[in-house]
Design a protein around this motif. Structure first.
Motif, short mmCIF file in Angstrom:
data_model
loop_
_atom_site.label_atom_id
_atom_site.label_comp_id
_atom_site.label_asym_id
_atom_site.label_seq_id
_atom_site.Cartn_x
_atom_site.Cartn_y
_atom_site.Cartn_z
N GLY A 154 0.84 -1.19 0.00
CA GLY A 154 0.00 0.00 0.00
C GLY A 154 0.87 1.24 0.00
N PRO A 155 0.29 2.42 -0.12
CA PRO A 155 1.08 3.67 -0.10
C PRO A 155 1.91 3.77 1.17
CG PRO A 155 -1.17 4.10 -0.82
CD PRO A 155 -1.15 2.67 -0.35
N GLY A 156 3.18 4.12 1.00
CA GLY A 156 4.07 4.24 2.13
C GLY A 156 4.73 2.94 2.55
N LYS A 157 4.40 1.84 1.88
CA LYS A 157 4.98 0.54 2.22
C LYS A 157 5.79 0.01 1.04
CE LYS A 157 1.71 -1.04 5.74
NZ LYS A 157 0.98 0.22 5.89
N GLN A 180 10.73 -26.19 -10.03
CA GLN A 180 9.52 -25.40 -10.18
C GLN A 180 9.84 -23.93 -9.92
OE1 GLN A 180 6.00 -26.12 -10.80
NE2 GLN A 180 6.13 -23.89 -10.92
N TRP A 181 9.44 -23.06 -10.85
CA TRP A 181 9.58 -21.63 -10.63
C TRP A 181 8.47 -21.16 -9.69
CZ3 TRP A 181 13.60 -18.70 -11.40
CH2 TRP A 181 14.52 -19.02 -12.40
N VAL A 182 8.85 -20.35 -8.72
CA VAL A 182 7.89 -19.76 -7.77
C VAL A 182 8.12 -18.26 -7.74
CG1 VAL A 182 7.11 -19.67 -5.37
CG2 VAL A 182 7.83 -21.85 -6.35
N PHE A 183 7.03 -17.50 -7.85
CA PHE A 183 7.10 -16.05 -7.80
C PHE A 183 6.46 -15.58 -6.50
CE2 PHE A 183 4.92 -11.94 -8.78
CZ PHE A 183 6.07 -11.17 -8.86
N GLY A 184 7.12 -14.63 -5.83
CA GLY A 184 6.59 -14.18 -4.55
C GLY A 184 7.03 -12.78 -4.18
N GLY A 185 6.49 -12.31 -3.08
CA GLY A 185 6.83 -10.98 -2.58
C GLY A 185 6.61 -10.91 -1.09
N ILE A 186 7.27 -9.95 -0.43
CA ILE A 186 7.14 -9.77 1.01
C ILE A 186 7.15 -8.28 1.32
CG2 ILE A 186 9.64 -10.01 1.38
CD1 ILE A 186 8.95 -11.31 4.08
N CYS A 187 6.28 -7.86 2.23
CA CYS A 187 6.22 -6.47 2.66
C CYS A 187 7.21 -6.26 3.79
CB CYS A 187 4.80 -6.13 3.12
SG CYS A 187 4.60 -4.41 3.68
N ARG A 188 8.10 -5.30 3.64
CA ARG A 188 9.12 -5.07 4.66
C ARG A 188 8.52 -4.67 6.00
NH1 ARG A 188 13.76 -1.42 1.60
NH2 ARG A 188 14.57 -3.07 0.20
N GLU A 189 7.49 -3.85 5.97
CA GLU A 189 6.94 -3.29 7.21
C GLU A 189 6.11 -4.30 8.00
OE1 GLU A 189 8.08 -0.12 4.50
OE2 GLU A 189 6.76 -1.85 4.24
N VAL A 214 -0.71 -7.28 -4.52
CA VAL A 214 -0.05 -6.05 -4.07
C VAL A 214 -0.97 -4.86 -4.33
CG1 VAL A 214 2.00 -4.59 -4.26
CG2 VAL A 214 2.20 -7.06 -4.64
N PHE A 215 -1.18 -4.03 -3.30
CA PHE A 215 -2.02 -2.85 -3.43
C PHE A 215 -1.38 -1.83 -4.37
CE2 PHE A 215 -3.86 -4.03 0.81
CZ PHE A 215 -5.19 -4.05 0.41
N PRO A 216 -2.18 -1.12 -5.18
CA PRO A 216 -1.64 -0.01 -5.98
C PRO A 216 -1.02 1.05 -5.07
CG PRO A 216 -3.86 -0.59 -6.70
CD PRO A 216 -3.62 -1.34 -5.42
N GLY A 217 -0.02 1.73 -5.60
CA GLY A 217 0.65 2.76 -4.81
C GLY A 217 1.79 2.25 -3.97
N THR A 218 2.00 0.92 -3.99
CA THR A 218 3.10 0.31 -3.23
C THR A 218 4.43 0.58 -3.92
OG1 THR A 218 1.63 -1.46 -2.49
CG2 THR A 218 4.00 -1.86 -2.32
N PHE A 236 2.47 1.47 -9.66
CA PHE A 236 3.42 1.18 -8.59
C PHE A 236 4.64 2.09 -8.70
CE2 PHE A 236 1.25 -2.79 -9.74
CZ PHE A 236 0.66 -3.11 -8.53
N ASP A 237 5.27 2.38 -7.55
CA ASP A 237 6.56 3.08 -7.53
C ASP A 237 7.63 2.01 -7.62
OD1 ASP A 237 8.75 4.66 -7.16
OD2 ASP A 237 8.40 5.02 -5.02
N HIS A 238 8.25 1.88 -8.79
CA HIS A 238 9.15 0.76 -9.05
C HIS A 238 10.61 1.16 -8.91
CE1 HIS A 238 10.78 -2.48 -11.99
NE2 HIS A 238 10.78 -2.92 -10.75
N GLN A 239 11.35 0.40 -8.08
CA GLN A 239 12.79 0.58 -7.94
C GLN A 239 13.47 -0.75 -8.26
OE1 GLN A 239 13.87 2.16 -4.09
NE2 GLN A 239 12.19 3.66 -4.11
N THR A 240 14.69 -0.65 -8.77
CA THR A 240 15.41 -1.87 -9.15
C THR A 240 16.81 -1.88 -8.58
OG1 THR A 240 16.24 -0.86 -11.20
CG2 THR A 240 14.14 -2.04 -11.33
N VAL A 241 17.37 -3.09 -8.51
CA VAL A 241 18.77 -3.27 -8.16
C VAL A 241 19.36 -4.25 -9.16
CG1 VAL A 241 18.11 -5.05 -6.47
CG2 VAL A 241 20.40 -4.06 -6.39
N ASN A 242 20.49 -3.90 -9.73
CA ASN A 242 21.14 -4.74 -10.74
C ASN A 242 22.09 -5.70 -10.04
OD1 ASN A 242 22.57 -5.86 -12.88
ND2 ASN A 242 22.45 -3.99 -14.10
#
Length: 315
Positions: A154-157, A180-189, A214-218, A236-242
């Motif tokens: 969500g916004p701010g997360k 098996q490929w698995v796709f996932g995510g975790i909220c830091r907060e 994932v909520f919009p604005g995350t 979404f506010d998207h950031q990446t790391v190479n």
């Protein structure tokens, strides 16, 4: 001994003693009946289908039985003798195992230390029986996840996303040959997370999962995999790391270390042998359930509620 007495033993004496206390309790028919009724696995009462009288529970045969005497014409009054299986339509409706053994097996399965050897030794089940009931429990856990899961972030997360290959190497060396490929995510907060098995890592399936979980604005942080390029225009506010150059982006501080640690935890809980691709959703559901409920008493309680929700008695 009440089921609530298991909890202190878990911490004072360790896992084995606590689960063996559960085993000893489940040898008592009245305890099994009480726990099943309190969690909705079986009905607390049942009315006769013939005379609408309140039936009595025959615990030896696991049936509701009507004992009311009914007169038919000039004949001498006889017992109605209506009966119906206690577990009709429920969890054990087609089972050929004892109810106590089944509930004990469920309690053992809800712990990381679960092994076929332990079940064979404690209740004498064959490998085929164990495998079948593992499948039934995974079905309950999958349904549980579908009911309770909600979008994260969500916004701010910030949510870290990643995909990982769950596979094994031939002779434990060399490149990964299957998995098996698995796709996932975790909220830091909040540490809330999701994981879904996927056939491919293409943009469409991954984006569809992100929109569900994932909520919009995350703020989403990922590596530079091309499937994520359009997250910025999807709300979404998207950031990446190479990862070719850094594990932490030197300018933004973006990293995916949290989800990487989560993958390690997932893999620790996977069966060591006999893993099947078509069971992966169940494996992930088990990890989600056991991560959500830390103690044996909580796991057992919520599993029985989930069992009753999926397989309500139809008496």
């Amino acid at each position: 001994m009440a089921l609530s007495a298991i909890e202190p033993l878990k911490y004072e004496c360790g896992w084995v003693n606590s689960i063996l206390v559960l085993r000893d309790n489940l040898k008592e028919i009245n305890f099994v009946i009480k726990q099943s009724q309190e969690h909705g696995v079986i009905d607390k009462e049942h009315k006769c289908g013939h005379c609408d009288n309140k039936c009595q529970l025959d615990s030896k045969r696991w049936v509701w039985r009507c004992q009311k005497k009914v007169a038919i014409g000039k004949q001498k009054a006889k017992k109605c003798n209506y009966s119906v299986a206690v577990f009709k339509g429920g969890w054990l409706s087609q089972a050929k195992v004892k109810a106590g053994d089944n509930l004990f097996f469920s309690g053992v399965y809800l712990d990381k230390i679960f092994t076929y050897e332990f079940i064979r030794r404690e209740i004498g089940w064959t490998n085929n029986t164990i495998s079948d009931w593992c499948n039934f429990i995974r079905e309950v856990l999958e349904n549980y996840c579908e009911v309770v899961r909600k979008p994260i972030g969500g916004p701010g997360k910030t949510v870290e996303i990643d995909e990982s290959k769950f596979g094994k190497r031939k002779y434990n060396k060399g490149r990964t040959v299957d998995g098996q490929w698995v796709f996932g995510g975790i909220c830091r907060e909040t540490r809330e997370f999701f994981a879904e098995p996927v056939l491919t890592r293409d943009r469409e399936p991954l984006l569809a999962i992100i929109k569900i979980y994932v909520f919009p604005g995350t703020t989403i942080i990922s590596d530079c995999w091309k499937a994520y390029y359009y997250l910025g225009i999807e709300g979404f506010d998207h950031q990446t790391v190479n990862h070719t150059y850094n594990f932490v982006d030197p300018e933004t501080g973006a990293h995916t270390n949290t989800i990487e640690r989560q993958w390690r935890s997932y893999k620790e809980w996977l069966p060591k042998f006999g893993r099947k691709k078509y069971h992966f959703r169940g494996y992930l559901a088990r990890f989600y359930f056991l991560s959500r409920w830390k103690s044996l008493i909580d796991r057992y309680h919520h599993f029985m509620l989930a069992m009753a929700a999926l397989y309500p008695p139809t008496n």
